[in-house]
Design a protein around this motif. Structure first.
Motif, PDB file in Angstrom:
ATOM      1  N   THR A 144      47.351  10.606 -14.680  1.00 58.03           N
ATOM      2  CA  THR A 144      47.758  10.791 -16.074  1.00 58.03           C
ATOM      3  C   THR A 144      47.034   9.843 -17.019  1.00 58.03           C
ATOM      4  OG1 THR A 144      49.933  11.664 -15.461  1.00 58.03           O
ATOM      5  CG2 THR A 144      49.714  10.724 -17.666  1.00 58.03           C
ATOM      6  N   ILE A 145      46.953   8.575 -16.667  1.00 58.17           N
ATOM      7  CA  ILE A 145      46.300   7.623 -17.568  1.00 58.17           C
ATOM      8  C   ILE A 145      44.806   7.906 -17.659  1.00 58.17           C
ATOM      9  CG2 ILE A 145      45.653   5.202 -17.851  1.00 58.17           C
ATOM     10  CD1 ILE A 145      48.441   4.447 -16.926  1.00 58.17           C
ATOM     11  N   THR A 146      44.158   8.173 -16.532  1.00 57.63           N
ATOM     12  CA  THR A 146      42.724   8.489 -16.559  1.00 57.63           C
ATOM     13  C   THR A 146      42.450   9.733 -17.379  1.00 57.63           C
ATOM     14  OG1 THR A 146      42.423   7.487 -14.386  1.00 57.63           O
ATOM     15  CG2 THR A 146      40.718   9.001 -15.137  1.00 57.63           C
ATOM     16  N   ALA A 147      43.256  10.778 -17.167  1.00 59.36           N
ATOM     17  CA  ALA A 147      43.088  12.010 -17.946  1.00 59.36           C
ATOM     18  C   ALA A 147      43.332  11.754 -19.426  1.00 59.36           C
ATOM     19  CB  ALA A 147      44.034  13.090 -17.425  1.00 59.36           C
ATOM     20  N   GLY A 148      44.312  10.904 -19.723  1.00 63.56           N
ATOM     21  CA  GLY A 148      44.591  10.578 -21.121  1.00 63.56           C
ATOM     22  C   GLY A 148      43.465   9.825 -21.777  1.00 63.56           C
ATOM     23  N   GLU A 149      42.896   8.874 -21.052  1.00 65.40           N
ATOM     24  CA  GLU A 149      41.767   8.119 -21.607  1.00 65.40           C
ATOM     25  C   GLU A 149      40.569   9.027 -21.845  1.00 65.40           C
ATOM     26  OE1 GLU A 149      41.303   5.131 -18.652  1.00 65.40           O
ATOM     27  OE2 GLU A 149      42.765   3.755 -19.572  1.00 65.40           O
ATOM     28  N   ARG A 150      40.374   9.993 -20.934  1.00 64.23           N
ATOM     29  CA  ARG A 150      39.248  10.918 -21.080  1.00 64.23           C
ATOM     30  C   ARG A 150      39.403  11.771 -22.338  1.00 64.23           C
ATOM     31  NH1 ARG A 150      39.363  12.925 -16.217  1.00 64.23           N
ATOM     32  NH2 ARG A 150      40.623  14.756 -16.699  1.00 64.23           N
ATOM     33  N   ILE A 151      40.591  12.295 -22.582  1.00 65.13           N
ATOM     34  CA  ILE A 151      40.767  13.145 -23.762  1.00 65.13           C
ATOM     35  C   ILE A 151      40.747  12.310 -25.037  1.00 65.13           C
ATOM     36  CG2 ILE A 151      43.306  13.135 -23.817  1.00 65.13           C
ATOM     37  CD1 ILE A 151      40.997  16.156 -24.476  1.00 65.13           C
ATOM     38  N   LYS A 152      41.256  11.085 -24.975  1.00 68.80           N
ATOM     39  CA  LYS A 152      41.184  10.224 -26.158  1.00 68.80           C
ATOM     40  C   LYS A 152      39.730   9.917 -26.518  1.00 68.80           C
ATOM     41  CE  LYS A 152      45.595   7.741 -26.318  1.00 68.80           C
ATOM     42  NZ  LYS A 152      46.206   6.412 -26.525  1.00 68.80           N
ATOM     43  N   ALA A 153      38.900   9.676 -25.516  1.00 70.29           N
ATOM     44  CA  ALA A 153      37.488   9.413 -25.786  1.00 70.29           C
ATOM     45  C   ALA A 153      36.824  10.617 -26.422  1.00 70.29           C
ATOM     46  CB  ALA A 153      36.773   9.030 -24.489  1.00 70.29           C
ATOM     47  N   ALA A 154      37.204  11.816 -25.956  1.00 74.87           N
ATOM     48  CA  ALA A 154      36.615  13.033 -26.513  1.00 74.87           C
ATOM     49  C   ALA A 154      37.054  13.247 -27.954  1.00 74.87           C
ATOM     50  CB  ALA A 154      37.003  14.234 -25.653  1.00 74.87           C
ATOM     51  N   VAL A 155      38.336  13.048 -28.228  1.00 72.38           N
ATOM     52  CA  VAL A 155      38.828  13.305 -29.582  1.00 72.38           C
ATOM     53  C   VAL A 155      38.363  12.210 -30.547  1.00 72.38           C
ATOM     54  CG1 VAL A 155      41.062  12.099 -29.494  1.00 72.38           C
ATOM     55  CG2 VAL A 155      40.840  14.211 -30.806  1.00 72.38           C
ATOM     56  N   ALA A 156      38.103  11.019 -30.046  1.00 73.93           N
ATOM     57  CA  ALA A 156      37.597   9.947 -30.909  1.00 73.93           C
ATOM     58  C   ALA A 156      36.241  10.300 -31.499  1.00 73.93           C
ATOM     59  CB  ALA A 156      37.503   8.643 -30.121  1.00 73.93           C
TER      60      ALA A 156
END
Length: 286
Positions: free
Chosen positions: A100-112
């Protein structure tokens, strides 16, 4: 069931709300020990709207949360539910919780990197909270007057998918193993060769009268799930056939005959080639 109408009852004390952003479903299961909420939407702010809808429903406080898999549109509201209802348990498959945290960091990086995304600031401000109650194969939640079964049928949309079965009302919550409003999303963490077999397990949990709630879209029946399973089976068998014939992975998308638009299957083809055992691959034809 159209999007944006709040929680609608699909079976006795089982309510589903369908939200326009990602056309995602959130389900509330009633019991004498409180509500179990399945999936929590895509940001803390969006989850606040879900909580408002639950309070308008008036069916009680939330006693537990279940995440059907690790993707942000199903988990980013976890922290908001904890803030609203205290230190409630959050249930998920052990792989989903770990990712969950890894997937969350990945999507946050994309949306940033996407200043035009209208949900960008809400997503970046969301604290990612993974599940803290996990299982490997199956577990039963005892809610007093009803039982809730959490089952990991195998890999498919992700490696950590679960489905929720409510045997007393013949309802199955399929998460993103089943999608109604668009073709199933075979993303960069999907398992296209396993997905049809996992849906065989899901079908084994249903009857001809079952209501199946997908991760996205309107509730469906067993026939819909079977049809989607068979279409995913065509994808899996096409990947196997191309690999056995020695078609290089970078040519496979153009060479295959696919049930959905090829652009939707780019990750599926690559992942499928990666997951095939060496005995099922030939050297590329020259």
């Amino acid at each position: 069931m159209s999007a944006g109408r709040g929680f609608q009852e699909v079976a006795e004390r089982v309510w589903v709300a369908r939200y326009e952003w990602f056309d995602v479903n959130v389900t509330a299961i009633g019991s004498d020990r409180g509500l179990v909420v399945v999936d929590t939407h895509g940001s803390a702010a969006a989850a606040g709207g879900v909580i408002d809808d639950l309070r308008r429903l008036g069916a009680g406080d939330v006693a537990a949360v279940v995440n059907t898999h690790a993707h942000f549109d199903h988990t980013f509201g976890n922290g908001a539910f904890r803030a609203a209802y205290g230190d409630i348990p959050i249930h998920a498959h052990e792989v989903a919780a770990a990712e969950t945290i890894t997937a969350g960091e990945r999507i946050k990086a994309a949306v940033a990197d996407d200043p035009d995304d209208p949900h960008r600031e809400d997503m970046l401000a969301t604290e990612v909270v993974p599940a803290d109650h996990t299982f490997s194969s199956a577990v039963v939640l005892d809610l007093g007057d009803r039982l809730v079964e959490l089952v990991h049928p195998g890999r498919g949309h992700t490696a950590g998918d679960l489905v929720v079965r409510l045997p007393d009302v013949d309802v199955v919550l399929g998460g993103d193993l089943v999608e109604e409003s668009a073709p199933p999303w075979l993303g960069q963490d999907s398992w296209p060769l396993d997905w049809p077999l996992s849906l065989d397990m899901v079908l084994g949990l249903t009857t001809s009268s079952s209501v199946v709630v997908p991760g996205h879209g309107s509730p469906v029946d067993r026939d819909f799930v079977e049809e989607q399973r068979n279409t995913l089976g065509i994808v899996a068998e096409t990947i196997r056939d191309l690999a056995v014939r020695g078609v290089p992975v970078d040519q496979a998308l153009a060479a295959g005959e696919w049930p959905w638009e090829p652009r939707l299957l780019e990750h599926a083809v690559r992942r499928g080639y990666e997951h095939l055992p060496r005995s099922q691959k030939r050297l590329p034809l020259v």
